[in-house]
Design a protein around this motif. Sequence first.
Motif, PDB file in Angstrom:
ATOM      1  N   ALA A  39    -107.841 -23.631  27.363  1.00 18.52           N
ATOM      2  CA  ALA A  39    -107.945 -22.182  27.562  1.00 18.52           C
ATOM      3  C   ALA A  39    -106.758 -21.678  28.370  1.00 18.52           C
ATOM      4  CB  ALA A  39    -109.257 -21.842  28.272  1.00 18.52           C
ATOM      5  N   LEU A  40    -106.390 -22.421  29.405  1.00 17.75           N
ATOM      6  CA  LEU A  40    -105.248 -22.023  30.234  1.00 17.75           C
ATOM      7  C   LEU A  40    -103.941 -22.114  29.463  1.00 17.75           C
ATOM      8  CD1 LEU A  40    -104.228 -21.146  32.987  1.00 17.75           C
ATOM      9  CD2 LEU A  40    -104.151 -23.556  33.660  1.00 17.75           C
ATOM     10  N   ILE A  41    -103.768 -23.191  28.716  1.00 16.26           N
ATOM     11  CA  ILE A  41    -102.532 -23.366  27.945  1.00 16.26           C
ATOM     12  C   ILE A  41    -102.454 -22.328  26.822  1.00 16.26           C
ATOM     13  CG2 ILE A  41    -101.317 -24.940  26.388  1.00 16.26           C
ATOM     14  CD1 ILE A  41    -102.462 -27.224  28.201  1.00 16.26           C
ATOM     15  N   GLY A  42    -103.589 -22.089  26.157  1.00 18.53           N
ATOM     16  CA  GLY A  42    -103.625 -21.043  25.138  1.00 18.53           C
ATOM     17  C   GLY A  42    -103.287 -19.685  25.728  1.00 18.53           C
ATOM     18  N   GLY A  43    -103.788 -19.431  26.951  1.00 21.05           N
ATOM     19  CA  GLY A  43    -103.469 -18.184  27.630  1.00 21.05           C
ATOM     20  C   GLY A  43    -101.985 -18.047  27.918  1.00 21.05           C
ATOM     21  N   LEU A  44    -101.363 -19.129  28.366  1.00 22.27           N
ATOM     22  CA  LEU A  44     -99.921 -19.107  28.624  1.00 22.27           C
ATOM     23  C   LEU A  44     -99.132 -18.775  27.366  1.00 22.27           C
ATOM     24  CD1 LEU A  44     -99.030 -22.124  30.978  1.00 22.27           C
ATOM     25  CD2 LEU A  44     -98.500 -19.714  31.362  1.00 22.27           C
ATOM     26  N   VAL A  45     -99.480 -19.457  26.278  1.00 19.84           N
ATOM     27  CA  VAL A  45     -98.763 -19.254  25.022  1.00 19.84           C
ATOM     28  C   VAL A  45     -98.994 -17.840  24.490  1.00 19.84           C
ATOM     29  CG1 VAL A  45     -98.568 -19.991  22.611  1.00 19.84           C
ATOM     30  CG2 VAL A  45     -98.772 -21.712  24.424  1.00 19.84           C
ATOM     31  N   GLY A  46    -100.249 -17.392  24.517  1.00 17.53           N
ATOM     32  CA  GLY A  46    -100.561 -16.057  24.015  1.00 17.53           C
ATOM     33  C   GLY A  46     -99.842 -14.960  24.778  1.00 17.53           C
ATOM     34  N   ALA A  47     -99.838 -15.061  26.109  1.00 19.01           N
ATOM     35  CA  ALA A  47     -99.167 -14.062  26.920  1.00 19.01           C
ATOM     36  C   ALA A  47     -97.659 -14.091  26.700  1.00 19.01           C
ATOM     37  CB  ALA A  47     -99.492 -14.292  28.399  1.00 19.01           C
ATOM     38  N   ALA A  48     -97.093 -15.302  26.569  1.00 23.67           N
ATOM     39  CA  ALA A  48     -95.652 -15.424  26.336  1.00 23.67           C
ATOM     40  C   ALA A  48     -95.250 -14.832  24.992  1.00 23.67           C
ATOM     41  CB  ALA A  48     -95.227 -16.893  26.414  1.00 23.67           C
ATOM     42  N   ALA A  55    -108.242 -18.343  20.770  1.00 28.80           N
ATOM     43  CA  ALA A  55    -109.080 -17.293  21.367  1.00 28.80           C
ATOM     44  C   ALA A  55    -108.585 -16.919  22.754  1.00 28.80           C
ATOM     45  CB  ALA A  55    -110.535 -17.758  21.430  1.00 28.80           C
ATOM     46  N   ALA A  56    -108.323 -17.928  23.588  1.00 27.92           N
ATOM     47  CA  ALA A  56    -107.799 -17.650  24.928  1.00 27.92           C
ATOM     48  C   ALA A  56    -106.420 -16.995  24.828  1.00 27.92           C
ATOM     49  CB  ALA A  56    -107.723 -18.934  25.740  1.00 27.92           C
ATOM     50  N   GLY A  57    -105.621 -17.433  23.839  1.00 27.11           N
ATOM     51  CA  GLY A  57    -104.308 -16.837  23.629  1.00 27.11           C
ATOM     52  C   GLY A  57    -104.400 -15.374  23.250  1.00 27.11           C
ATOM     53  N   LEU A  58    -105.364 -15.031  22.395  1.00 26.04           N
ATOM     54  CA  LEU A  58    -105.546 -13.637  21.983  1.00 26.04           C
ATOM     55  C   LEU A  58    -105.962 -12.761  23.161  1.00 26.04           C
ATOM     56  CD1 LEU A  58    -105.688 -11.495  19.763  1.00 26.04           C
ATOM     57  CD2 LEU A  58    -108.047 -12.229  19.307  1.00 26.04           C
ATOM     58  N   VAL A  59    -106.920 -13.253  23.956  1.00 24.83           N
ATOM     59  CA  VAL A  59    -107.350 -12.483  25.134  1.00 24.83           C
ATOM     60  C   VAL A  59    -106.180 -12.289  26.095  1.00 24.83           C
ATOM     61  CG1 VAL A  59    -108.884 -12.449  27.139  1.00 24.83           C
ATOM     62  CG2 VAL A  59    -109.743 -13.267  24.940  1.00 24.83           C
ATOM     63  N   ALA A  60    -105.395 -13.346  26.302  1.00 25.82           N
ATOM     64  CA  ALA A  60    -104.241 -13.260  27.195  1.00 25.82           C
ATOM     65  C   ALA A  60    -103.202 -12.278  26.668  1.00 25.82           C
ATOM     66  CB  ALA A  60    -103.615 -14.641  27.374  1.00 25.82           C
ATOM     67  N   ALA A  61    -102.977 -12.293  25.353  1.00 20.02           N
ATOM     68  CA  ALA A  61    -102.024 -11.358  24.757  1.00 20.02           C
ATOM     69  C   ALA A  61    -102.470  -9.914  24.973  1.00 20.02           C
ATOM     70  CB  ALA A  61    -101.865 -11.651  23.262  1.00 20.02           C
ATOM     71  N   LEU A  62    -103.757  -9.666  24.775  1.00 20.73           N
ATOM     72  CA  LEU A  62    -104.294  -8.320  24.996  1.00 20.73           C
ATOM     73  C   LEU A  62    -104.175  -7.927  26.470  1.00 20.73           C
ATOM     74  CD1 LEU A  62    -107.495  -8.471  22.740  1.00 20.73           C
ATOM     75  CD2 LEU A  62    -105.367  -7.234  22.281  1.00 20.73           C
ATOM     76  N   LEU A 109    -103.941 -16.241  32.932  1.00 19.31           N
ATOM     77  CA  LEU A 109    -105.133 -16.561  33.733  1.00 19.31           C
ATOM     78  C   LEU A 109    -106.345 -15.747  33.273  1.00 19.31           C
ATOM     79  CD1 LEU A 109    -103.447 -16.758  37.233  1.00 19.31           C
ATOM     80  CD2 LEU A 109    -104.649 -18.636  36.087  1.00 19.31           C
ATOM     81  N   ILE A 110    -106.127 -14.477  32.959  1.00 15.42           N
ATOM     82  CA  ILE A 110    -107.233 -13.636  32.488  1.00 15.42           C
ATOM     83  C   ILE A 110    -107.790 -14.188  31.184  1.00 15.42           C
ATOM     84  CG2 ILE A 110    -107.857 -11.351  31.622  1.00 15.42           C
ATOM     85  CD1 ILE A 110    -107.506 -11.531  34.666  1.00 15.42           C
ATOM     86  N   GLY A 111    -106.911 -14.578  30.266  1.00 16.39           N
ATOM     87  CA  GLY A 111    -107.362 -15.156  28.997  1.00 16.39           C
ATOM     88  C   GLY A 111    -108.189 -16.405  29.205  1.00 16.39           C
ATOM     89  N   ALA A 112    -107.748 -17.274  30.117  1.00 17.27           N
ATOM     90  CA  ALA A 112    -108.460 -18.519  30.371  1.00 17.27           C
ATOM     91  C   ALA A 112    -109.813 -18.273  31.035  1.00 17.27           C
ATOM     92  CB  ALA A 112    -107.605 -19.435  31.248  1.00 17.27           C
ATOM     93  N   ILE A 113    -109.839 -17.362  32.005  1.00 15.06           N
ATOM     94  CA  ILE A 113    -111.094 -17.085  32.717  1.00 15.06           C
ATOM     95  C   ILE A 113    -112.127 -16.464  31.781  1.00 15.06           C
ATOM     96  CG2 ILE A 113    -112.148 -15.628  34.487  1.00 15.06           C
ATOM     97  CD1 ILE A 113    -109.598 -16.032  36.150  1.00 15.06           C
ATOM     98  N   VAL A 114    -111.704 -15.499  30.980  1.00 16.75           N
ATOM     99  CA  VAL A 114    -112.634 -14.838  30.062  1.00 16.75           C
ATOM    100  C   VAL A 114    -113.229 -15.850  29.086  1.00 16.75           C
ATOM    101  CG1 VAL A 114    -112.800 -13.200  28.147  1.00 16.75           C
ATOM    102  CG2 VAL A 114    -111.615 -12.550  30.252  1.00 16.75           C
ATOM    103  N   TRP A 115    -112.392 -16.726  28.520  1.00 15.00           N
ATOM    104  CA  TRP A 115    -112.900 -17.714  27.577  1.00 15.00           C
ATOM    105  C   TRP A 115    -113.810 -18.730  28.274  1.00 15.00           C
ATOM    106  CZ3 TRP A 115    -113.912 -17.668  22.774  1.00 15.00           C
ATOM    107  CH2 TRP A 115    -114.193 -18.855  22.095  1.00 15.00           C
ATOM    108  N   ASN A 116    -113.476 -19.118  29.488  1.00 10.78           N
ATOM    109  CA  ASN A 116    -114.345 -20.013  30.257  1.00 10.78           C
ATOM    110  C   ASN A 116    -115.732 -19.409  30.445  1.00 10.78           C
ATOM    111  OD1 ASN A 116    -112.851 -22.289  30.696  1.00 10.78           O
ATOM    112  ND2 ASN A 116    -112.493 -21.931  32.870  1.00 10.78           N
TER     113      ASN A 116
END
Length: 333
Positions: free
Chosen positions: A110-119, A316-323, A88-95
């Motif tokens: 952005a949300l899906i990228g965030g899910l994948v990045g965090a996983a 990008a959203a995945g990277l933010v979510a991973a961080l 969620l953080i990755g998606a919100i930041v990219w939004n």
Amino acid sequence: MDATFVALIIIVLVALAFDYTNGFHDAANAIAVAVSTKALTPRVALALAAVMNLVGALLSTEVAKTVGAGIIDPPEGSDGLQIVFAALIGAIVWNLITWWFGLPSSSSHALIGGLVGAAVAAAHTVQWMGVLDKVIIPMVVSPLVGFGLGYLFMLAILWTFHSANVTRANRGFRYAQIVSSATMALGHGLQDAQKTMGIITLALVTAGEIDSFDVPLWVVLSAALALSAGTYAGGFRIMRTLGRRIIQLTPAGGFSAQTVASGVMVTTATVFAVPVSTTHITTTSIMGVGATRRLSAVRWGVAGSIVIAWVVTLPAAGLVAALAYVLTHSIIG
């Protein structure tokens, strides 16, 4: 009140915050064209979009099930909640980044990228075939369909009304745009509110609050209301990009673009249950309509910057979510 329940409450609130940002980020998809052709004033258009977003969000939960259960394996326990939170953080930041620069990127991706990045950061299982079938292929195909159908539908309109009185026809198409704007907002609600429903339900399953992936009614209502409120808050930066900077549309062109885009969104949500980007479909439908004049009528430089934002969104959203996951995990453990 134990730590898991507190974490769950925080995630639900953050998910609704994402839903709200999704609303004001993607509000332009439904109304930019109608506002640019003066079919509706901005505030009236936003109110119409907010109401129809709410209605659309209440109609189905199939896309929610795809997002919540078809992208990553449902995680468990505290670590699982950290994955959902980081996504969620990755998606919100990219939004917020793309909203600030007025770029109509995809909140869905952005949300899906965030899910994948965090996983991936958590070494958790990603359903890569699900990502390919339910995300990547629709991401490529749906904009092409929007462009092609936009072009063909506009050609049909031009041929049908070639001998009509221009002033009378424009007046009629402005009225028709009220209906097409409402249908667009309905499709937006069908697609985008469900993604938040899917995330919240995933968090509930992860925390052990529910046993199966059935979206509770309170989740449906809260996600619908958050998206609707965000939509009414407006998205004027992106509205200018979609409504004027790609191409200046006529009322007939606006009606054609909105009719095609809403048709694609409703079909993908109800028939195929895939989470497509309302932004991608709207933008390429506008491009397809504009290309009926001549290819040079479309401002391809603006279109190119939009496409770059599309391509970059998932990683990008995945990277933010991973961080975000690494930071959260290092603090909480």
